[in-house]
Design an enzyme around this catalytic site. Sequence first.
Site, PDB file in Angstrom:
ATOM      1  N   SER A  64       6.917   8.371  -3.226  1.00  0.00           N
ATOM      2  CA  SER A  64       7.344   7.846  -1.768  1.00  0.00           C
ATOM      3  C   SER A  64       8.546   7.155  -2.074  1.00  0.00           C
ATOM      4  CB  SER A  64       6.242   6.815  -1.484  1.00  0.00           C
ATOM      5  OG  SER A  64       6.489   6.242  -0.257  1.00  0.00           O
TER       6      SER A  64
ATOM      7  N   TYR B 146       0.455  -0.027  -1.987  1.00  0.00           N
ATOM      8  CA  TYR B 146       1.112   1.476  -1.600  1.00  0.00           C
ATOM      9  C   TYR B 146       2.440   1.662  -2.360  1.00  0.00           C
ATOM     10  CZ  TYR B 146       2.844   5.552   0.283  1.00  0.00           C
ATOM     11  OH  TYR B 146       2.891   6.816   0.426  1.00  0.00           O
TER      12      TYR B 146
END
Length: 232
Positions: A124, A138
């Site tokens: 990501s 995350y």
Amino acid sequence: MKNILLTGSSRGIGAAIASALDLPEVMLIGHGTKSGIAADFSKADAPAALWQAALDQLGGTIDVLINNAGIFDDNPIDQDDAAWVANWERTMRVNLTASAELCRLAVRHWQQRGSGGRIVNIASRAAYRGDSPAHWHYAASKAGMVAMTKTIARGYARDGILAFAICPGFTMTGMAEDYLASRGGDKLLADIPLGRVAMPDEVATAARFLAIDAPPSMTGSVIDVNGASYVR
């Protein structure tokens, strides 16, 4: 024939990758309750069970591993201590530890076969840019995935074992739609020079290239798919 194991293939980016790999030369095993072998990565024994099930279905050989499965849950710092730690650990297990276990099994499989293989990890933009105050876990999990990818690439290139990562920004999946809505979508879109979030098929195109066509000298590469919202 390329035998490929793809995790998180039921929806979003994973489903788009599965579609992009619907090729005559590919035998794909998908992980997901809707599209393939079910495996709950919050459980410690799930990655090994998935790997063995995929091996069984693919005749004992896996050539490419694509780690796409992941979760994106809020974890505000003002909640109960035990709940915050539990949420952190669950995200780490699903997003990073399960991927690491599968990478390890893949590397050992290729070493035992004396053949090369490819790993594609879907990380990501958050790995480099960070994320919201409720998503420390995350961002950390995806940064770990990028570091793991580079380490594998450096450690096993001489064995023909190649590793790549893709770092999407916001992508039009169910998770991104919910997040955009909660964070004021127009403001977030203004931060993307391209003027829109990425589409799943754009990430899938990069994944297909890395899984099948990328030259070996690209091993260790991290490909950004974020509309220039973060450039390195």
